[in-house]
Write an enzyme that holds these catalytic residues in place. Sequence first.
Site, PDB file in Angstrom:
ATOM      1  N   LYS A  54     -11.232  69.007  30.146  1.00  0.00           N
ATOM      2  CA  LYS A  54     -11.282  70.274  30.002  1.00  0.00           C
ATOM      3  C   LYS A  54     -12.458  70.809  29.747  1.00  0.00           C
ATOM      4  O   LYS A  54     -12.724  72.283  30.031  1.00  0.00           O
ATOM      5  CB  LYS A  54     -10.157  71.149  29.548  1.00  0.00           C
ATOM      6  CG  LYS A  54      -9.941  72.434  29.384  1.00  0.00           C
ATOM      7  CD  LYS A  54      -8.540  73.288  29.549  1.00  0.00           C
ATOM      8  CE  LYS A  54      -8.658  74.460  29.701  1.00  0.00           C
ATOM      9  NZ  LYS A  54      -7.265  75.491  29.709  1.00  0.00           N
ATOM     10  N   ARG A 103     -12.251  95.057  18.158  1.00  0.00           N
ATOM     11  CA  ARG A 103     -13.458  94.398  18.706  1.00  0.00           C
ATOM     12  C   ARG A 103     -14.111  92.902  18.871  1.00  0.00           C
ATOM     13  O   ARG A 103     -15.010  92.686  19.133  1.00  0.00           O
ATOM     14  CB  ARG A 103     -14.781  95.331  19.342  1.00  0.00           C
ATOM     15  CG  ARG A 103     -14.732  96.759  19.041  1.00  0.00           C
ATOM     16  CD  ARG A 103     -15.905  97.854  20.092  1.00  0.00           C
ATOM     17  NE  ARG A 103     -15.489  98.680  20.034  1.00  0.00           N
ATOM     18  CZ  ARG A 103     -15.746  99.761  19.392  1.00  0.00           C
ATOM     19  NH1 ARG A 103     -16.007  99.763  18.176  1.00  0.00           N
ATOM     20  NH2 ARG A 103     -15.464 101.062  19.416  1.00  0.00           N
ATOM     21  N   HIS A 159       3.603  78.246  39.808  1.00  0.00           N
ATOM     22  CA  HIS A 159       3.455  79.774  39.496  1.00  0.00           C
ATOM     23  C   HIS A 159       4.785  80.804  39.860  1.00  0.00           C
ATOM     24  O   HIS A 159       5.678  81.094  39.754  1.00  0.00           O
ATOM     25  CB  HIS A 159       2.338  80.268  39.455  1.00  0.00           C
ATOM     26  CG  HIS A 159       1.553  80.205  38.122  1.00  0.00           C
ATOM     27  ND1 HIS A 159       0.179  80.621  38.237  1.00  0.00           N
ATOM     28  CD2 HIS A 159       1.763  79.433  36.978  1.00  0.00           C
ATOM     29  CE1 HIS A 159      -0.295  79.919  37.063  1.00  0.00           C
ATOM     30  NE2 HIS A 159       0.563  79.294  36.552  1.00  0.00           N
ATOM     31  N   GLU A 167     -14.491  81.081  35.910  1.00  0.00           N
ATOM     32  CA  GLU A 167     -13.855  80.739  36.333  1.00  0.00           C
ATOM     33  C   GLU A 167     -14.691  81.301  38.143  1.00  0.00           C
ATOM     34  O   GLU A 167     -13.302  81.366  39.059  1.00  0.00           O
ATOM     35  CB  GLU A 167     -11.969  80.726  36.785  1.00  0.00           C
ATOM     36  CG  GLU A 167     -11.250  80.009  37.742  1.00  0.00           C
ATOM     37  CD  GLU A 167      -9.375  80.147  37.579  1.00  0.00           C
ATOM     38  OE1 GLU A 167      -9.317  80.379  36.576  1.00  0.00           O
ATOM     39  OE2 GLU A 167      -9.043  80.532  38.706  1.00  0.00           O
ATOM     40  N   HIS A 221      -0.626  75.069  40.315  1.00  0.00           N
ATOM     41  CA  HIS A 221      -0.153  75.995  40.101  1.00  0.00           C
ATOM     42  C   HIS A 221       0.250  77.030  40.828  1.00  0.00           C
ATOM     43  O   HIS A 221       1.165  77.846  40.819  1.00  0.00           O
ATOM     44  CB  HIS A 221      -1.435  75.565  39.209  1.00  0.00           C
ATOM     45  CG  HIS A 221      -0.917  75.521  37.795  1.00  0.00           C
ATOM     46  ND1 HIS A 221      -1.153  74.243  38.093  1.00  0.00           N
ATOM     47  CD2 HIS A 221      -1.338  75.912  36.496  1.00  0.00           C
ATOM     48  CE1 HIS A 221      -1.465  73.519  36.624  1.00  0.00           C
ATOM     49  NE2 HIS A 221      -0.865  74.838  35.486  1.00  0.00           N
ATOM     50  N   LYS A 245      -8.752  81.516  27.622  1.00  0.00           N
ATOM     51  CA  LYS A 245      -8.762  81.809  28.779  1.00  0.00           C
ATOM     52  C   LYS A 245      -7.286  82.974  27.364  1.00  0.00           C
ATOM     53  O   LYS A 245      -6.242  81.926  26.615  1.00  0.00           O
ATOM     54  CB  LYS A 245      -7.295  81.710  29.474  1.00  0.00           C
ATOM     55  CG  LYS A 245      -8.418  82.043  30.773  1.00  0.00           C
ATOM     56  CD  LYS A 245      -7.883  80.755  31.770  1.00  0.00           C
ATOM     57  CE  LYS A 245      -8.660  80.684  33.816  1.00  0.00           C
ATOM     58  NZ  LYS A 245      -7.651  80.151  34.712  1.00  0.00           N
ATOM     59  N   GLU A 264       0.841  68.778  32.461  1.00  0.00           N
ATOM     60  CA  GLU A 264      -1.044  68.987  32.662  1.00  0.00           C
ATOM     61  C   GLU A 264      -1.802  67.872  32.811  1.00  0.00           C
ATOM     62  O   GLU A 264      -2.896  67.629  32.908  1.00  0.00           O
ATOM     63  CB  GLU A 264      -0.901  70.210  31.457  1.00  0.00           C
ATOM     64  CG  GLU A 264       0.005  71.120  31.588  1.00  0.00           C
ATOM     65  CD  GLU A 264      -1.088  72.303  32.941  1.00  0.00           C
ATOM     66  OE1 GLU A 264      -2.204  72.047  33.258  1.00  0.00           O
ATOM     67  OE2 GLU A 264      -0.729  73.342  32.471  1.00  0.00           O
ATOM     68  N   ASN A 310      -6.063  74.831  38.199  1.00  0.00           N
ATOM     69  CA  ASN A 310      -5.063  75.500  39.163  1.00  0.00           C
ATOM     70  C   ASN A 310      -4.350  74.190  39.595  1.00  0.00           C
ATOM     71  O   ASN A 310      -3.395  74.933  40.392  1.00  0.00           O
ATOM     72  CB  ASN A 310      -5.843  76.470  39.305  1.00  0.00           C
ATOM     73  CG  ASN A 310      -5.953  77.495  38.406  1.00  0.00           C
ATOM     74  OD1 ASN A 310      -5.419  77.662  36.786  1.00  0.00           O
ATOM     75  ND2 ASN A 310      -6.767  78.210  39.358  1.00  0.00           N
TER      76      ASN A 310
HETATM   77  P1  NAD Z   1       5.168  77.268  23.795  1.00  0.00           P
HETATM   78  O1  NAD Z   1       4.659  78.175  23.001  1.00  0.00           O
HETATM   79  O2  NAD Z   1       6.441  78.092  24.426  1.00  0.00           O
HETATM   80  O3  NAD Z   1       6.196  76.131  23.039  1.00  0.00           O
HETATM   81  C1  NAD Z   1       7.533  75.420  23.359  1.00  0.00           C
HETATM   82  C2  NAD Z   1       8.624  75.568  22.186  1.00  0.00           C
HETATM   83  O4  NAD Z   1       8.464  74.676  21.322  1.00  0.00           O
HETATM   84  C3  NAD Z   1       8.368  76.995  21.601  1.00  0.00           C
HETATM   85  O5  NAD Z   1      10.276  77.135  21.144  1.00  0.00           O
HETATM   86  C4  NAD Z   1       7.986  76.425  20.110  1.00  0.00           C
HETATM   87  O6  NAD Z   1       8.544  77.193  18.877  1.00  0.00           O
HETATM   88  C5  NAD Z   1       8.047  75.617  19.970  1.00  0.00           C
HETATM   89  N1  NAD Z   1       7.982  74.630  19.176  1.00  0.00           N
HETATM   90  C6  NAD Z   1       6.255  74.908  19.513  1.00  0.00           C
HETATM   91  N2  NAD Z   1       5.224  73.368  18.988  1.00  0.00           N
HETATM   92  C7  NAD Z   1       5.862  72.886  18.379  1.00  0.00           C
HETATM   93  C8  NAD Z   1       6.714  71.447  17.258  1.00  0.00           C
HETATM   94  N3  NAD Z   1       5.351  70.979  17.069  1.00  0.00           N
HETATM   95  N4  NAD Z   1       7.233  71.326  17.210  1.00  0.00           N
HETATM   96  C9  NAD Z   1       8.778  71.331  17.436  1.00  0.00           C
HETATM   97  N5  NAD Z   1       9.090  73.152  18.194  1.00  0.00           N
HETATM   98  C10 NAD Z   1       7.389  73.347  18.502  1.00  0.00           C
HETATM   99  O7  NAD Z   1       5.103  76.306  25.306  1.00  0.00           O
HETATM  100  P2  NAD Z   1       3.714  76.022  25.549  1.00  0.00           P
HETATM  101  O8  NAD Z   1       4.434  75.267  26.943  1.00  0.00           O
HETATM  102  O9  NAD Z   1       3.139  75.164  24.478  1.00  0.00           O
HETATM  103  O10 NAD Z   1       2.529  77.230  25.354  1.00  0.00           O
HETATM  104  C11 NAD Z   1       2.958  77.663  27.129  1.00  0.00           C
HETATM  105  C12 NAD Z   1       2.322  78.992  27.513  1.00  0.00           C
HETATM  106  O11 NAD Z   1       0.726  78.710  27.617  1.00  0.00           O
HETATM  107  C13 NAD Z   1       2.312  79.419  28.449  1.00  0.00           C
HETATM  108  O12 NAD Z   1       3.000  81.403  28.407  1.00  0.00           O
HETATM  109  C14 NAD Z   1       1.433  79.258  29.564  1.00  0.00           C
HETATM  110  O13 NAD Z   1       1.141  80.468  30.029  1.00  0.00           O
HETATM  111  C15 NAD Z   1       0.492  79.140  28.339  1.00  0.00           C
HETATM  112  N6  NAD Z   1      -1.023  78.540  29.176  1.00  0.00           N
HETATM  113  C16 NAD Z   1      -2.108  79.240  28.627  1.00  0.00           C
HETATM  114  C17 NAD Z   1      -2.989  78.854  29.476  1.00  0.00           C
HETATM  115  C18 NAD Z   1      -4.235  78.705  28.794  1.00  0.00           C
HETATM  116  O14 NAD Z   1      -5.410  78.817  29.059  1.00  0.00           O
HETATM  117  N7  NAD Z   1      -4.724  80.045  28.153  1.00  0.00           N
HETATM  118  C19 NAD Z   1      -3.168  77.106  29.917  1.00  0.00           C
HETATM  119  C20 NAD Z   1      -1.966  76.348  30.021  1.00  0.00           C
HETATM  120  C21 NAD Z   1      -0.523  77.008  29.653  1.00  0.00           C
HETATM  121  N1  GLY Z   2      -5.120  76.462  32.391  1.00  0.00           N
HETATM  122  C1  GLY Z   2      -6.412  77.048  33.395  1.00  0.00           C
HETATM  123  C2  GLY Z   2      -7.833  76.921  32.574  1.00  0.00           C
HETATM  124  O1  GLY Z   2      -8.303  77.307  31.650  1.00  0.00           O
HETATM  125  O2  GLY Z   2      -8.355  77.640  33.607  1.00  0.00           O
END
Ligand code: NAD
Ligand code: GLY
Length: 368
Positions: A227, A121, A252, A237, A248, A143, A185, A245
Site C-alpha cells: 500500500k 484547517r 461496494h 488516485e 470493490h 483517505k 483485503e 479497488n
Molecule cells: P470498524 O471500524 O467498524 O470495526 C469493526 C468492529 O470491530 C467495530 O464494532 C469495532 O468497535 C470493533 N473493534 C475494533 N477493534 C477491535 C478490537 N481490537 N477488538 C475488538 N473489537 C474491535 O470496521 P473496519 O472493518 O475496521 O473498517 C471499516 C471501515 O473502513 C469502513 O467504513 C470503510 O469504508 C473504511 N475503509 C476505509 C479505507 C480508507 O482507505 N480510508 C479503506 C478501507 C476501508
Molecule cells: N482503500 C483504497 C485506497 O486507499 O485507495
Amino acid sequence: MKSVKVPLGERSYQIVIGPSLLKAVGRKCKQLKLGQSCAVITDDRVEPLYAKPTIDSLKASGFNVTLITIPAGEKSKNLRLVQNCYDQLAQARLERNSFVLALGGGVVGDLAGFVAATYLRGVDFVQVPTTLLSQVDSSVGGKVGVNLKAGKNLVGAFYQPRLVLCDLDTLQTLPPREFKAGLAEVIKYGIIDDARLFKKLESEMERILKQDPKVLGSIIAKCCQIKAKVVGADEKESGLRATLNYGHTIGHAIEAITRYGTFLHGEAISIGQIAAGVLSHALCQFPEKDMERIRALFEKAKLPTSLRFTATQREKLMKAMQLDKKVSNGKVKFVLASRIGSVSPGHVVPNDMIHAVLEQIGLESSES
Ligand code: NAD
Ligand code: GLY
C-alpha cells in the site's frame, strides 16, 4: 517490530507494526515533536479495551489528553458525529498544534482523520488501527471521510497521518468474523501486486486464521509495504492507486443494496473479487487455474465466494454500481487481472457481461 515508510516527501511517515505497541504511543508521538494536547477518538467497543493503556502512555510522555468516544459501527461515520467531535475539541481548547489520535477500526480512523483534516484547517493526526482491515488498508494512505445518505465516503479528504502504529496484540480481541473480513483485503494485495504473497497466503492460511503472531506480523507488514508503494506513486488516485479497488465495484454495490447491514465490507469484496476474476478471465485472458486458486484461497479463509439475489436485487445492484464514486462519464470502470500479481484499472465492461458474471457466480435470480 517492523517499520514501513510511506514515501511522500516532507509528508512521509512510518507504519510501525509489532506487539505491545500501545504502551509506546506516547514515546513515538513525543519523538515526532507533536503538540502538547491531543484528543483520542475511539468507539464504545474499543474504549473499554484499549483507551486506558493508550491514554496512560500519552500522559506518561507529558501529553494532555481528551477522550472522545463514538458509538461503534458504520452508522457513526456521519457529519453529525463530526460536528460533535469539533464541539468537544473546541471545548477542550485544542489548538492548531494539537493532534488527533484515532484508536479503533476503519470507522474511527476515517471519521477522526476527517475531523483532524478540517478542525482549525488541519491538525496533526496519528492512526492506531485495531482491526486487521484498518492495519492493512484504511489507516494507510490518507483517505479520510464520512458517509452521506446518498452513499459511502462521499465527503472526505486526502490527509496523511504523521504516524501509523499497528499493535498486533489488539487483534486478539477482534471478533473472528471481523478478522476474516480483514483477510479479504490481505488476499487482494496478493492478487493485485504480489504472486509470492498470494502463494504464502495459500500455504500459511491455517496459521493466519489461528493468528500466529510471527506469520501475521510479516504478512501485515507486506500488505503495508504494497500500500505504501502504491500511495507513494499515486497519492491522489490518478492511476495506479485505483488498482487497490480490485473487487470493490461489485463489492461496494453489494454493500449498498443490502444497506450495509448484511455483509461486512471484507465479505462483500470477497464476492466482488470472485466476480472481477471471472470478468478478467472473459476479457483479459486471466487463466482459469488462477481463478480457481483465488476461489480456493477465499474458501480457505472462510470468506463468501458466491451469492444469490432475486432479479429485482440484481437490477438494484446494476444501479448501485452506476452510483459508485469511481464512475466517470457514466461508465463503470473495473480493475481486472491478467494473472495473479498483476492487474490494471479502467476497464469498461458491457452490462450484459456483468449480468452474465453475476449469474455465473450465483447471483442469478431465484425468481427466474
Ligand atoms: P470498524 O471500524 O467498524 O470495526 C469493526 C468492529 O470491530 C467495530 O464494532 C469495532 O468497535 C470493533 N473493534 C475494533 N477493534 C477491535 C478490537 N481490537 N477488538 C475488538 N473489537 C474491535 O470496521 P473496519 O472493518 O475496521 O473498517 C471499516 C471501515 O473502513 C469502513 O467504513 C470503510 O469504508 C473504511 N475503509 C476505509 C479505507 C480508507 O482507505 N480510508 C479503506 C478501507 C476501508
Ligand atoms: N482503500 C483504497 C485506497 O486507499 O485507495
